[in-house]
Design an enzyme around this catalytic site. Structure first.
Site, mmCIF file in Angstrom:
data_model
loop_
_atom_site.group_PDB
_atom_site.id
_atom_site.type_symbol
_atom_site.label_atom_id
_atom_site.label_comp_id
_atom_site.label_asym_id
_atom_site.label_seq_id
_atom_site.Cartn_x
_atom_site.Cartn_y
_atom_site.Cartn_z
ATOM 1 N N HIS A 66 0.840 -1.207 0.000
ATOM 2 C CA HIS A 66 0.000 0.000 0.000
ATOM 3 C C HIS A 66 0.876 1.258 0.000
ATOM 4 O O HIS A 66 0.647 2.183 -0.789
ATOM 5 C CB HIS A 66 -0.915 -0.025 1.230
ATOM 6 C CG HIS A 66 -1.655 1.233 1.485
ATOM 7 N ND1 HIS A 66 -2.933 1.442 1.022
ATOM 8 C CD2 HIS A 66 -1.303 2.360 2.159
ATOM 9 C CE1 HIS A 66 -3.338 2.651 1.399
ATOM 10 N NE2 HIS A 66 -2.366 3.220 2.099
ATOM 11 N N GLU A 67 1.872 1.297 0.861
ATOM 12 C CA GLU A 67 2.732 2.476 0.952
ATOM 13 C C GLU A 67 3.590 2.646 -0.310
ATOM 14 O O GLU A 67 3.788 3.772 -0.776
ATOM 15 C CB GLU A 67 3.624 2.399 2.197
ATOM 16 C CG GLU A 67 2.863 2.390 3.514
ATOM 17 C CD GLU A 67 1.929 3.576 3.705
ATOM 18 O OE1 GLU A 67 2.186 4.656 3.136
ATOM 19 O OE2 GLU A 67 0.929 3.419 4.419
ATOM 20 N N HIS A 70 1.568 4.258 -2.902
ATOM 21 C CA HIS A 70 1.536 5.720 -2.744
ATOM 22 C C HIS A 70 2.726 6.355 -3.463
ATOM 23 O O HIS A 70 2.583 7.377 -4.143
ATOM 24 C CB HIS A 70 1.579 6.123 -1.265
ATOM 25 C CG HIS A 70 0.261 6.122 -0.579
ATOM 26 N ND1 HIS A 70 -0.826 6.825 -1.030
ATOM 27 C CD2 HIS A 70 -0.149 5.506 0.560
ATOM 28 C CE1 HIS A 70 -1.848 6.655 -0.213
ATOM 29 N NE2 HIS A 70 -1.464 5.850 0.759
ATOM 30 N N GLU A 145 -6.230 7.005 -1.349
ATOM 31 C CA GLU A 145 -6.086 5.856 -0.444
ATOM 32 C C GLU A 145 -6.675 4.588 -1.068
ATOM 33 O O GLU A 145 -6.091 3.512 -0.960
ATOM 34 C CB GLU A 145 -6.769 6.133 0.900
ATOM 35 C CG GLU A 145 -6.006 7.091 1.785
ATOM 36 C CD GLU A 145 -4.623 6.575 2.166
ATOM 37 O OE1 GLU A 145 -4.455 5.362 2.416
ATOM 38 O OE2 GLU A 145 -3.696 7.398 2.212
#
Length: 181
Positions: A66-67, A70, A145
């Site tokens: 997930h990070e 980003h 997100e």
């Protein structure tokens, strides 16, 4: 451009070694991870010890996916630019409207508004427009997100991402909300 350690390398690290006491892991009981950096090539992902202690290896992989999503999406720069643009619009329109409102007197009778009136109108408008701008920024942040969740599922695997999200929901009471920004 991903020079960070993999989730497995981070999870299996010997925390007493110099290799793992780097910028990647910070000592906090809070369950948290974040991506930061001025560009995709100079970004890093930081992970709390609380997250590493409370999650299984597969769940940590989901969080890191997930990070990293980003970073791949350029979210840090995008959100910084969006907030800067919103602030510029708020300041510009608040000043423009405040000037128009306080200088409506006839040109011949010199009844233009006082600076105090201009200041008060500008402050009220900056607060109101700032709240509206924050709503737009929050909406855009939620959208980013969800994209990072999809990217995390692609990078780490759907089951790992689902496991990470479920674990985060179960551990949400471990997030320290008392920190001041």
């Amino acid at each position: 451009f991903f020079k960070q350690k993999t989730a497995y390398e981070i999870y299996q690290c010997d925390w007493s070694s110099d290799v793992c006491s780097s910028d990647l892991v910070y000592d906090s009981p809070e369950v948290n991870a974040f991506a930061t950096g001025p560009s995709k090539n100079r970004a890093l992902v930081a992970v709390s010890m609380g997250l590493l202690r409370s999650m299984r290896q597969e769940e940590v992989a989901g969080v890191l996916g997930h990070e990293i999503a980003h970073i791949a999406n350029g979210d840090m720069v995008t959100m910084t630019l969006l907030q800067g643009i919103m602030n510029a619009f708020v300041m510009f329109f608040a000043r423009l409207v405040a000037y128009a409102v306080t200088s409506r007197g006839d040109r011949d009778d010199n009844r233009g508004g006082s600076y105090m009136t201009y200041f008060l109108v500008r402050m009220v408008l900056e607060i109101g427009l700032g709240i509206l701008g924050s709503i737009v920024t929050a909406w855009f942040s939620r959208h980013r997100e969800f994209r990072a969740d999809a990217g995390g599922a692609t990078l780490a695997g759907r089951d790992r991402m689902i496991g990470a999200l479920r674990r985060l929901m179960a551990n949400r009471e471990m997030v320290d909300t008392q920190h001041q920004a």
